[in-house]
Design an enzyme around this catalytic site. Structure first.
Site, PDB file in Angstrom:
ATOM      1  N   ARG A   1      16.040  -5.398  -4.001  1.00 10.26           N
ATOM      2  CA  ARG A   1      14.908  -4.552  -4.366  1.00 10.26           C
ATOM      3  C   ARG A   1      14.996  -3.987  -5.777  1.00 10.26           C
ATOM      4  O   ARG A   1      14.081  -4.154  -6.569  1.00 10.26           O
ATOM      5  CB  ARG A   1      14.779  -3.394  -3.367  1.00 10.26           C
ATOM      6  CG  ARG A   1      13.575  -2.502  -3.649  1.00 10.26           C
ATOM      7  CD  ARG A   1      13.442  -1.390  -2.626  1.00 10.26           C
ATOM      8  NE  ARG A   1      13.288  -1.906  -1.284  1.00 10.26           N
ATOM      9  CZ  ARG A   1      13.146  -1.135  -0.197  1.00 10.26           C
ATOM     10  NH1 ARG A   1      13.168   0.179  -0.323  1.00 10.26           N
ATOM     11  NH2 ARG A   1      13.000  -1.670   0.989  1.00 10.26           N
TER      12      ARG A   1
ATOM     13  N   HIS B   1       6.418 -11.038   0.480  1.00 13.31           N
ATOM     14  CA  HIS B   1       6.942  -9.694   0.237  1.00 13.31           C
ATOM     15  C   HIS B   1       6.284  -8.701   1.203  1.00 13.31           C
ATOM     16  O   HIS B   1       5.244  -8.109   0.884  1.00 13.31           O
ATOM     17  CB  HIS B   1       6.658  -9.282  -1.217  1.00 13.31           C
ATOM     18  CG  HIS B   1       7.503  -8.143  -1.711  1.00 13.31           C
ATOM     19  ND1 HIS B   1       8.847  -8.269  -1.963  1.00 13.31           N
ATOM     20  CD2 HIS B   1       7.186  -6.856  -2.003  1.00 13.31           C
ATOM     21  CE1 HIS B   1       9.318  -7.120  -2.402  1.00 13.31           C
ATOM     22  NE2 HIS B   1       8.328  -6.245  -2.425  1.00 13.31           N
TER      23      HIS B   1
ATOM     24  N   TYR C   1     -11.225  -4.768  -8.160  1.00 11.49           N
ATOM     25  CA  TYR C   1     -12.046  -4.792  -9.377  1.00 11.49           C
ATOM     26  C   TYR C   1     -11.408  -5.594 -10.516  1.00 11.49           C
ATOM     27  O   TYR C   1     -12.084  -5.927 -11.479  1.00 11.49           O
ATOM     28  CB  TYR C   1     -12.284  -3.362  -9.882  1.00 11.49           C
ATOM     29  CG  TYR C   1     -13.044  -2.493  -8.914  1.00 11.49           C
ATOM     30  CD1 TYR C   1     -14.323  -2.845  -8.467  1.00 11.49           C
ATOM     31  CD2 TYR C   1     -12.492  -1.318  -8.425  1.00 11.49           C
ATOM     32  CE1 TYR C   1     -15.011  -2.048  -7.568  1.00 11.49           C
ATOM     33  CE2 TYR C   1     -13.179  -0.506  -7.530  1.00 11.49           C
ATOM     34  CZ  TYR C   1     -14.433  -0.883  -7.103  1.00 11.49           C
ATOM     35  OH  TYR C   1     -15.110  -0.097  -6.215  1.00 11.49           O
TER      36      TYR C   1
END
Length: 741
Positions: free
Chosen positions: A33, A79, A123
């Site tokens: 990580r 993931h 967007y």
């Protein structure tokens, strides 16, 4: 619990179970990580984002796709974490002010240097950059291993093989369990030049590499002001910090005026928060020589800082801003990464570059080996085609006459199964004479390529030469000029902060219950009692001061605290408890509050008759906890804190037994901290008061009442003795309060 349910219960000590589970979590955080891989410089989330975009065919020359599509594929296939965390990681890969060489080409609002967040992923659109494609080059050529995804349905590469030093070029940061990483970005050209030197001179040390790698190269520019030795120590050890300043210039105006122009800000500093910092300095009057800050930025940063007057020293204003704001920061270096065996460790600059070069050599050899295998497969087919062309009529006859032509072809022409299958699947239009010539040329070219690859695999020297040639090509494609300049500069000079405070007269007022306030202007001290007070409270200490003054508050436990005149609460209402500003226990009494002058001297005495002289500088204590100035014996407390006049040469002491003693001031030691020496000896009681005065002027005390009259005793010979004597009764008329004032 029934016995049948006990089969799933495992008895183990709680601390052992907790340690084992936490260790698993810690290792997962470190290796999967938070820490980047030294080979491709990526954390798993970044690697999976780029891999998912590659599978979506989001090439630099292709069309953009919605970020939501990318995030959905990444969290669904590779993931399994929150969509917002994945999108945030993707956004950072697209920000040209966060990454020196962005890996994602974003379309839409991907945030800005002001600190504004990116638009929602529905967007925005994205595709890969050429740098990202370079980083992933060779994935289809067997150069790295693949591993199953978390659910076993897909595969993902363990690491990217592309020839791009992403770890140092783009940097990384992360916090794991018990360790962290912080790597600043660097210039690609400098890294490649250093890598080429390492290829030719693998024994070169870290300091030698600094001929090329001058220091970090941040995407936002700025000025690195550390000297070579500081930079070298950081790169040699893998740990350190770099001082990074904004680029500030003095712009002259018509008429003799000037202003400061900030054209580059330090890496990681949000422009909006920086402006808020500067505006707060102006609003709080902490920097009175600065009048205004204006943001005229467009695509380029342009902050205008206007001085209070044209007579202000520009260097003083710049130094003050560097000290008080994030126009100068320290960027840490902690080159903590995962090596090729997934083991975390701190590397030096040389070790990181060598690990990357070693991996690139490994990729080069492995890619060559895979290519040789593919060449062999192709040559096998081409040999089969040539046999077919040489025996075309017989091959056609066998195919037309035999129900199972494949074993017949294999037996008659000594073909392999693959060759026979290829001949049977060959189209008729390839049975032309020209095709036979093309096969011959292709086989010759493949044989030459295989020979070169075999030599490359067997020769480390050829591998190094090939790698240097590829690095030169990399520079031609992506090399650019340094953005962060290096200009050695000393630390900012010490600033007289009192000069930065607007000097205004105030009247400091401390009540009996410890409430403090500061009235603007110098109020007549005999009018202080007429102010409003809390019920049961009243005036205790009050005096005139300036906002630039520092005040020393002495407590009965021997501690002293420093208060800033400009930080005192206003006189609206009753003020505020002084204990809000300092760590002073409720049961500890306040003995004295006075203006602090570093060159002044103070007489300090405790209730058990001990005392000494302290300088004003020794009483300075800038923290809330203050400092211990007087060491007290059990049961004793600070009784007297008085300024010593410049002309004073004598000390007068009176005890609770109403005996007075006068002795030379020179008999008292000057201490920065301590218990002091015995001022007066007592059989019963302790010290009541002490004062320093000039013997030639005599000893004075008020007569009491409202007359304001003062009596002065000039003949003190009856009370003069050595320090530590018992003394004798004071002159007739001495106040019954046993106080000199």
């Amino acid at each position: 619990m029934p016995d049948s349910d006990m089969s799933s219960v495992i008895e183990t000590p709680f601390d052992a179970a907790l340690s084992e589970r936490y260790l698993v979590y810690a290792l997962s955080t470190i290796t999967a990580r938070s820490l980047p891989d030294v080979r491709d410089g990526l954390k798993p989330v970044h690697r999976r984002i780029l891999w998912g975009m590659r599978l979506l065919r989001l090439d630099p020359a292709g069309a953009y796709k919605k970020s939501a599509r990318v995030v959905g594929d990444v969290i669904g296939k590779y993931h399994p974490h929150g969509d917002q965390s994945v999108y945030d990681a993707m956004v950072r890969l697209a920000q040209d002010f966060a990454l020196r060489y962005p890996l994602v080409d974003g379309q839409g609002n991907f945030g800005n240097i002001d600190g504004d967040n990116a638009a929602a992923y529905r967007y925005t659109e994205a595709r890969l950059t050429a740098v990202a494609m370079q980083l992933m080059a060779g994935l289809d050529e067997g150069s790295v291993d693949y591993k199953p995804t978390y659910n076993g349905e897909e595969e993902e590469p363990e690491v990217f093989p592309g020839l791009f030093p992403n770890l140092l070029a783009n940097g990384a940061s992360g916090i794991a369990v018990g360790m962290a990483t912080s790597i600043p970005p660097h210039n690609l050209t400098e890294l490649v030049d250093a890598a080429v030197h390492l290829i030719d001179n693998p024994k070169a040390d870290d300091r030698e590499l600094l001929q090329w790698v001058k220091g970090p190269d941040f995407p936002t520019g700025g000025i690195l002001v550390d000297d070579e030795d500081v930079i070298a120590r950081a790169y040699v050890s893998g740990r350190g910090a770099f001082r990074l300043r904004a680029r500030i210039s003095v712009e002259r105006e018509k008429g003799g005026g000037w202003h400061l122009l900030v054209s580059e800000i330090p890496y990681g500093v949000q422009k909006a928060k920086l402006i808020e910092q500067i505006a707060a300095l102006i609003g709080d009057k902490k920097l009175p020589i600065l009048a205004d800050v204006k943001d005229e930025s467009d695509e380029q940063i342009r902050l205008i800082l206007e001085p209070r007057a044209r007579t202000v020293d520009p260097d003083l204003l710049i130094d003050s801003l560097l000290r008080l704001t994030d126009l100068e920061i320290r960027f840490p270096l902690n080159l903590n990464v995962l090596d090729a065996t997934r083991t975390p460790g701190v590397m030096s600059l040389k070790e990181a570059l060598l690990a990357w070069l070693s991996f690139q050599i490994e990729v080069l050899v492995r890619r060559s080996q895979v290519r040789i295998g593919k060449i062999d497969e192709r040559v096998e087919l081409l040999d089969g085609y040539l046999i077919a062309f040489l025996n075309l009529d017989r091959v056609i006859a066998i195919i037309r006459s035999e129900d199972e032509p494949k074993p017949v072809l294999i037996a008659e022409f000594a073909l392999s199964d693959t060759q026979a299958e290829a001949i049977l699947n060959m189209r008729l239009r390839r049975l032309r004479k020209l095709e036979e010539m093309e096969i011959g040329r292709e086989r010759t070219a493949l044989a030459k390529e295989r020979e070169d690859l075999a030599k490359l695999i067997e020769s480390p020297a050829r591998q190094r030469t090939r790698l240097k040639r590829d690095l030169a090509t990399l520079i031609e494609k992506f090399g650019d000029a340094r953005r962060t300049s290096i200009e050695v500069a000393a630390a900012t000079r010490e600033i007289d902060w009192s000069a930065m405070i607007e000097k205004e007269p105030i009247t400091v007022i401390l009540s009996q219950r410890g409430w403090i306030r500061a009235m603007k202007g110098h109020l007549a001290l005999d009018q202080v009692g007429d102010l409003k007070w809390r019920e049961g409270d009243g005036p205790f200490i009050h005096f005139h001061a300036q906002t630039t003054d520092r005040l020393a508050l002495f407590a009965s436990n021997g501690r002293v605290y420093t208060l800033a005149g400009d930080k005192l609460p206003s006189a609206r209402g009753f003020g505020e408890p002084v204990r809000l500003f300092i760590d002073l226990d409720a049961e500890v009494e306040i003995v004295q509050l006075l203006k602090l002058a570093p060159d002044s001297r103070l007489l300090l005495a405790s209730s058990d008759g001990k005392g000494f002289v302290a300088t004003g500088e020794a009483t300075l204590a800038e923290t809330r906890k203050g400092k211990q100035l007087v060491n007290l014996r059990p049961g004793a407390s600070v009784a007297v804190v008085r300024p010593i006049p410049d002309a004073a040469d004598t000390v007068g002491v009176i005890g609770e037994n109403r005996k007075m003693l006068v002795f030379p001031l020179s008999e008292l030691p000057e201490l920065a901290r301590g218990q002091g020496v015995t001022l007066q000896r007592y059989r019963d009681g302790g010290l009541s008061d002490a004062v320093a005065f000039a013997l030639a002027d005599g000893l004075s005390w008020p007569l009491g009442g409202e007359s304001g009259r003062v009596r002065t005793e000039t003949d003190l010979s009856p009370w003069r003795a050595a320090r530590g004597a018992a003394g004798r009764m004071p002159p007739i008329g001495f106040p019954r309060s046993n106080r000199f004032s």
